[in-house]
Enzyme design. Structure first.
Site, PDB file in Angstrom:
ATOM      1  N   GLY A  21       0.822  -1.205   0.000  1.00 39.06           N
ATOM      2  CA  GLY A  21       0.000   0.000   0.000  1.00 39.06           C
ATOM      3  C   GLY A  21       0.855   1.254   0.000  1.00 39.06           C
ATOM      4  N   ASP A  51      -3.321   4.196   1.649  1.00 41.78           N
ATOM      5  CA  ASP A  51      -3.591   4.322   3.079  1.00 41.78           C
ATOM      6  C   ASP A  51      -3.619   5.801   3.449  1.00 41.78           C
ATOM      7  OD1 ASP A  51      -3.586   2.809   5.825  1.00 41.78           O
ATOM      8  OD2 ASP A  51      -2.306   4.585   6.066  1.00 41.78           O
ATOM      9  N   TYR A  56      -4.644  13.123   8.746  1.00 40.19           N
ATOM     10  CA  TYR A  56      -3.563  13.565   7.857  1.00 40.19           C
ATOM     11  C   TYR A  56      -3.925  14.870   7.133  1.00 40.19           C
ATOM     12  CZ  TYR A  56      -2.078   8.649   8.380  1.00 40.19           C
ATOM     13  OH  TYR A  56      -1.725   7.415   8.874  1.00 40.19           O
ATOM     14  N   LYS A  85      -9.279   6.153   8.430  1.00 40.81           N
ATOM     15  CA  LYS A  85      -9.199   5.864   9.869  1.00 40.81           C
ATOM     16  C   LYS A  85     -10.019   6.872  10.666  1.00 40.81           C
ATOM     17  CE  LYS A  85      -4.421   4.414   9.029  1.00 40.81           C
ATOM     18  NZ  LYS A  85      -3.786   5.382   8.114  1.00 40.81           N
ATOM     19  N   HIS A 118      -8.317   4.413  14.600  1.00 42.71           N
ATOM     20  CA  HIS A 118      -6.915   4.820  14.417  1.00 42.71           C
ATOM     21  C   HIS A 118      -6.040   4.429  15.606  1.00 42.71           C
ATOM     22  CE1 HIS A 118      -4.462   8.006  12.032  1.00 42.71           C
ATOM     23  NE2 HIS A 118      -3.657   7.137  12.582  1.00 42.71           N
TER      24      HIS A 118
HETATM   25  P1  NDP Z   1       7.742   5.130   5.926  1.00 42.47           P
HETATM   26  O1  NDP Z   1       8.419   4.217   6.886  1.00 42.47           O
HETATM   27  O2  NDP Z   1       6.956   4.564   4.823  1.00 42.47           O
HETATM   28  O3  NDP Z   1       8.899   6.089   5.372  1.00 42.47           O
HETATM   29  C1  NDP Z   1       8.624   7.188   4.596  1.00 42.47           C
HETATM   30  C2  NDP Z   1       9.920   7.918   4.326  1.00 42.47           C
HETATM   31  O4  NDP Z   1      10.799   7.093   3.560  1.00 42.47           O
HETATM   32  C3  NDP Z   1       9.692   9.173   3.554  1.00 42.47           C
HETATM   33  O5  NDP Z   1      10.554  10.165   4.089  1.00 42.47           O
HETATM   34  C4  NDP Z   1      10.128   8.814   2.130  1.00 42.47           C
HETATM   35  O6  NDP Z   1      10.618   9.938   1.456  1.00 42.47           O
HETATM   36  C5  NDP Z   1      11.209   7.799   2.397  1.00 42.47           C
HETATM   37  N1  NDP Z   1      11.378   6.801   1.325  1.00 42.47           N
HETATM   38  C6  NDP Z   1      10.419   6.168   0.612  1.00 42.47           C
HETATM   39  N2  NDP Z   1      10.967   5.301  -0.256  1.00 42.47           N
HETATM   40  C7  NDP Z   1      12.313   5.402  -0.100  1.00 42.47           C
HETATM   41  C8  NDP Z   1      13.418   4.781  -0.732  1.00 42.47           C
HETATM   42  N3  NDP Z   1      13.258   3.889  -1.694  1.00 42.47           N
HETATM   43  N4  NDP Z   1      14.662   5.133  -0.317  1.00 42.47           N
HETATM   44  C9  NDP Z   1      14.840   6.041   0.647  1.00 42.47           C
HETATM   45  N5  NDP Z   1      13.842   6.669   1.279  1.00 42.47           N
HETATM   46  C10 NDP Z   1      12.573   6.355   0.901  1.00 42.47           C
HETATM   47  O7  NDP Z   1       6.862   6.216   6.695  1.00 42.47           O
HETATM   48  P2  NDP Z   1       5.531   6.376   7.499  1.00 42.47           P
HETATM   49  O8  NDP Z   1       5.865   6.374   8.952  1.00 42.47           O
HETATM   50  O9  NDP Z   1       4.898   7.567   6.918  1.00 42.47           O
HETATM   51  O10 NDP Z   1       4.625   5.092   7.240  1.00 42.47           O
HETATM   52  C11 NDP Z   1       3.968   4.847   5.999  1.00 42.47           C
HETATM   53  C12 NDP Z   1       2.466   5.097   6.067  1.00 42.47           C
HETATM   54  O11 NDP Z   1       1.873   4.339   7.105  1.00 42.47           O
HETATM   55  C13 NDP Z   1       2.036   6.536   6.372  1.00 42.47           C
HETATM   56  O12 NDP Z   1       2.241   7.412   5.297  1.00 42.47           O
HETATM   57  C14 NDP Z   1       0.614   6.310   6.773  1.00 42.47           C
HETATM   58  O13 NDP Z   1      -0.187   6.118   5.616  1.00 42.47           O
HETATM   59  C15 NDP Z   1       0.728   5.024   7.603  1.00 42.47           C
HETATM   60  N6  NDP Z   1       0.913   5.283   9.053  1.00 42.47           N
HETATM   61  C16 NDP Z   1      -0.081   4.873   9.917  1.00 42.47           C
HETATM   62  C17 NDP Z   1      -0.002   5.137  11.275  1.00 42.47           C
HETATM   63  C18 NDP Z   1      -1.079   4.697  12.204  1.00 42.47           C
HETATM   64  O14 NDP Z   1      -1.118   5.156  13.360  1.00 42.47           O
HETATM   65  N7  NDP Z   1      -1.961   3.808  11.793  1.00 42.47           N
HETATM   66  C19 NDP Z   1       1.157   5.857  11.855  1.00 42.47           C
HETATM   67  C20 NDP Z   1       2.179   6.175  10.881  1.00 42.47           C
HETATM   68  C21 NDP Z   1       2.042   5.890   9.534  1.00 42.47           C
HETATM   69  P3  NDP Z   1      10.048  10.446   0.014  1.00 42.47           P
HETATM   70  O15 NDP Z   1       8.587  10.680   0.148  1.00 42.47           O
HETATM   71  O16 NDP Z   1      10.827  11.689  -0.228  1.00 42.47           O
HETATM   72  O17 NDP Z   1      10.388   9.328  -0.955  1.00 42.47           O
END
Ligand code: NDP
Length: 324
Positions: A21, A51, A56, A85, A118
């Site tokens: 996702g 997601d 957000y 959520k 959430h």
């Molecule tokens: P991730 O662990 O997915 O990391 C995102 C970061 O990694 C961004 O800074 C992105 O930068 C970078 N990134 C992406 N691909 C690469 C790559 N190939 N190489 C290097 N860096 C990379 O972050 P999240 O904590 O945001 O988790 C993902 C999703 O999970 C959220 O966006 C949300 O939808 C959900 N979530 C749900 C929560 C909950 O309470 N249920 C809490 C937290 C998150 P860039 O965009 O510049 O590529």
């Protein structure tokens, strides 16, 4: 394990969820149109699971991106799996449907594929009008998530959501929900922080035993938004052991970090708003980690929460006091 970008995982209510996702959370200073454009690019690249969440503050833009890709014929609504959520200020039974309808209205969609609680704790609805205001202190509330759940069940019956689940629940809280008298629908999933430094093995075993799918967030080591993450935590994608394994497969650390979770049968969310990285991350389906490398990576687990949501520590429903 032959996984590909169209692989789906069965849910306990007869529906299924794409195994990869797109995460859409970005810190408030990131202009919302960037997420909108990235969502369109992701759909063009073949991502089908998106997601998002009310908190957000971007459901208008993400909904617009989805509808644009439906309008130009790239996808049909039923090809897209959208997760929303219910924010913690909407847990009072009379507010639950209102929260869902706000999401549907912002998205301009008729239904959600998945709607989650959430967090297991409720907050006072006074914060609901300014959900992204970091200066606004959270006020605890004490609505039992079991009563919130009953309204979610009714929303599923009304066709507003296909599936319902939870997020950030510990085992004890899942048990309480599963044992609730009159339970009509089990949660289909528990979406939790899950990555190489917090591999959630015990929670995963428990969820599997109850036919609840584990969905992993922060697989890449989180967004590192200082509103939520302690920046003194190590950067996951710079881990030297991960770098060694990635070099062995000629893959990026991000691909290996994602593949490790996917190979455990866990649904992976990964956020990127960069076209190049969205594309690179689909490379997870082009290689397979050998058992000895999975074992090496298992050794990185250190129970590290990037997002411990410490402000909630005194809340009786704070999920992270328990071991899992
Ligand atoms: P991730 O662990 O997915 O990391 C995102 C970061 O990694 C961004 O800074 C992105 O930068 C970078 N990134 C992406 N691909 C690469 C790559 N190939 N190489 C290097 N860096 C990379 O972050 P999240 O904590 O945001 O988790 C993902 C999703 O999970 C959220 O966006 C949300 O939808 C959900 N979530 C749900 C929560 C909950 O309470 N249920 C809490 C937290 C998150 P860039 O965009 O510049 O590529």
């Amino acid at each position: 394990m032959a996984l590909n970008k169209d692989t789906r995982v069965a849910l306990n209510d007869g529906h299924s969820i794409p195994i990869l996702g797109l995460g859409t959370y970005a810190s408030p200073e990131v202009p919302k149109n960037i997420g909108e454009d990235a969502t369109k690019i992701a759909i063009d690249l073949g991502y089908r699971h998106i997601d998002c969440a009310y908190i957000y503050g971007n459901e208008v833009q993400i909904g617009r991106a989805i509808r644009a890709k439906i309008a130009d014929g790239t996808v049909k609504r039923e090809d897209i799996f959208y997760t929303g959520k219910l924010w913690c200020t909407y847990f009072s039974p009379e507010l639950v449907r209102k929260g869902l309808e706000k999401t549907l209205n912002d998205l301009q969609l008729d239904y959600l594929d998945l709607f989650l609680l959430h967090w297991p704790f409720s907050l006072k609805p006074t914060g609901a009008e300014a959900p992204n205001d970091p200066d606004k202190p959270f006020q605890y509330d004490h609505v039992d998530f079991c009563s919130t759940w009953e309204v979610l069940e009714a929303c599923k019956d009304a066709g507003l959501v296909k599936s319902i689940g939870v997020s950030n629940f510990n085992r004890r809280q899942l048990e309480r929900l599963l044992n609730k008298s009159g339970l009509k629908y089990k949660p289909v999933c528990n979406q939790v922080e899950c990555h190489l430094y917090l591999n959630q093995n015990k929670l995963h075993v428990y969820c599997k035993s109850k036919d609840i799918v584990l969905v992993a967030y922060s697989v890449l080591g989180s967004h590192r938004d200082q509103n939520w993450v302690d920046l003194s935590c190590p950067v996951l994608l710079e881990d030297p052991v991960l770098a060694r394994v990635a070099a062995k497969y000629n893959r990026s650390p991000a691909e290996v970090a994602m593949r490790y979770i996917l190979q455990k049968g866990i649904v992976v969310l990964a956020k990127s708003f960069s076209q190049a990285r969205l594309k690179q991350n689909l490379g997870v389906f082009d290689f397979e980690l050998k058992p000895e490398d999975m074992k090496t990576l298992d050794g990185l687990d250190k129970n590290l929460h990037y997002g411990p949501f410490k402000e909630m520590k005194q809340h009786p429903e704070y999920p992270f006091h328990d071991e899992y």
